[in-house]
Enzyme design. Structure first.
Site, mmCIF file in Angstrom:
data_model
loop_
_atom_site.group_PDB
_atom_site.id
_atom_site.type_symbol
_atom_site.label_atom_id
_atom_site.label_comp_id
_atom_site.label_asym_id
_atom_site.label_seq_id
_atom_site.Cartn_x
_atom_site.Cartn_y
_atom_site.Cartn_z
ATOM 1 N N ASN A 237 43.018 49.367 43.338
ATOM 2 C CA ASN A 237 41.884 48.444 43.387
ATOM 3 C C ASN A 237 41.456 48.070 41.968
ATOM 4 O OD1 ASN A 237 39.577 47.241 45.112
ATOM 5 N ND2 ASN A 237 38.505 48.314 43.467
ATOM 6 N N GLU B 279 44.335 43.678 43.864
ATOM 7 C CA GLU B 279 44.035 42.541 42.987
ATOM 8 C C GLU B 279 45.088 42.374 41.895
ATOM 9 O OE1 GLU B 279 40.309 43.857 44.989
ATOM 10 O OE2 GLU B 279 41.909 44.894 43.889
ATOM 11 N N ASP C 159 21.094 39.002 36.617
ATOM 12 C CA ASP C 159 22.257 38.677 37.438
ATOM 13 C C ASP C 159 22.580 37.193 37.335
ATOM 14 O OD1 ASP C 159 24.386 39.084 39.318
ATOM 15 O OD2 ASP C 159 23.258 40.794 40.093
#
Length: 420
Positions: free
Chosen positions: A132, A195, A245
């Site tokens: 991952n 990925e 964010d």
């Protein structure tokens, strides 16, 4: 390597020769030149790059396509992952030392941030044959520890399994990677799909060669990494945040795991990549991998989908424009609902005809002005699950709205634009 990549964009590059502090000062330049790559020659003695991937055009240019082709390149790579190649050596293996987070140019971006943050770092973990790769912000605590934000996805599941047994999760942390790795690391794919294989597919499509990785203590690491850290995520938690964010607003403080950095590898004369939170580069790397999800969802209900764009004004997260060719009345509304399903964080979707350039906000507004009637073409979905990043939502709920700005099939000739 980043040095070669930066050299490809020297026509746009801003170079800051004077020393720049990692404490707040670096942010001033990243905000001043929001869509241009910036190379800082001296941040605490290190070279640093920011805003490197801050436009679609630059990303597409690097991947040997254009901004329209980018969607289909990413769609192909996500739907058809390809095997990466394991090699024996990598440039970053030349330099090995004990990790010292206090010595690195990790910035504090804004005055209310909880500390200095890794923002471009990706974490690689392996469980059996599954590898991952995912983005995780990390707040520096001291010379060897950081608090790592784990959302409840794959790395969280791998960490939780270990933590419940009182064990640590062995990981590798990489900083300074080419954009095909960054885009792959930001995808949301099923558990079991690596990925790294998506990055390898992008590499094969764009460059005609697979991704190369090297084994670092049993975990495959991309050869094209400026910095690599051997690290362990502990079962223990600590406060993480506050931090800005993607919407430019603050995420709250929460208990998150501690990660211990042990060993650092780096290339000769490395360049540290920083990602401005809420900046255009953040938009691109977080938003672009979501566009194929929306495309695939809409294509299941409308056969001819020409493009999908998450808009910069919507932080490339909350607002989208979709281009279709209508075959039946109602296709526009079905496309809106499918887009919401493809990316549940969406708050607004505009659907337009194929003659409207979705990358031109004026054209999109023109379509709304001339082809849309609110009492007929507006969809509002109240109390739907939305994005936790939207400060206007409450308890994860939001109202979603869709605008069908497509021409009706009957009498559509009166909506045609004049042309030569």
């Amino acid at each position: 390597m980043l040095k070669e990549i930066i050299g490809r964009f020297k026509d746009e590059l801003v170079v800051i020769e004077e020393p720049v502090s990692r404490e707040l000062e670096i942010t001033k330049f990243l905000l001043r030149y929001r869509d241009r790559p910036i190379l800082f020659r001296d941040v605490e003695g290190w070279e640093v790059v920011g805003n490197l991937w801050s436009t679609r055009e630059r990303i597409a240019r690097f991947l040997n396509t254009d901004r329209r082709g980018l969607l289909f390149l990413l769609t192909d790579a996500i739907e058809n992952p390809r095997t990466y190649r394991v090699v024996e050596d990598a440039p970053f293996l030349k330099n090995v030392e004990k990790a010292d987070l206090e010595a690195l140019p990790v910035p504090k971006f804004y005055s209310k941030d909880g500390g200095r943050y890794f923002t471009s770092a990706m974490v690689i973990a392996k469980r059996d044959d599954f590898v991952n790769v995912s983005f995780h912000r990390m707040m520096v605590l001291d010379s060897e520890r950081a608090a790592i934000r784990l959302v409840p996805r794959h790395l969280y599941a791998m960490w939780k399994e270990k933590a419940e047994m009182g064990e640590e999760l062995d990981v590798r942390i990489v900083v300074g990677n080419p954009v095909h790795l960054l885009l792959a690391g930001a995808t949301s794919v099923a558990y079991g799909v690596s990925e790294l294989e998506i990055a390898s597919a992008i590499s094969e499509i764009a460059f005609g060669k697979p991704l190369e990785v090297v084994d670092v203590g049993g975990i495959p690491v991309p050869v094209e990494s400026e910095f690599v850290f051997e690290a362990r995520i502990l079962p223990e938690l600590t406060d993480e945040g506050p931090f800005v964010d993607i919407t430019g607003t603050y995420d709250h403080v929460r208990k998150q795991p501690i990660v211990v950095f042990e060993r650092m590898y780096h290339v000769d004369d490395p360049i540290f990549h920083v990602l401005l939170p809420g900046g255009y580069e953040h938009y691109m790397l977080m938003g672009l991998p979501k566009e194929p999800q929306i495309y695939a969802s809409v294509k299941r209900v409308v056969p001819k989908v020409h493009g999908v764009r998450l808009t910069e004004g919507g932080c490339m997260w909350l607002h989208a424009v979709v281009s279709i060719t209508k075959q039946h009345e109602g296709d526009g509304k079905n496309a809106i609902l499918a887009a919401f399903a493809g990316h549940p964080s969406l708050k607004r979707v505009i659907v337009v005809d194929e003659d409207v350039d979705i990358y031109d906000d004026r054209e999109v507004e023109w379509a709304i002005a001339t082809r849309f009637q609110p009492d007929r073409d507006l969809i509002i979905v109240p109390n739907a699950r939305g994005s936790s990043l939207d400060p206007s939502g409450e308890d994860g709920l939001t109202a979603k709205w869709g605008i069908d700005a497509t021409k009706p099939l009957k009498g559509k000739e009166k909506f045609e634009r004049a042309s030569l």
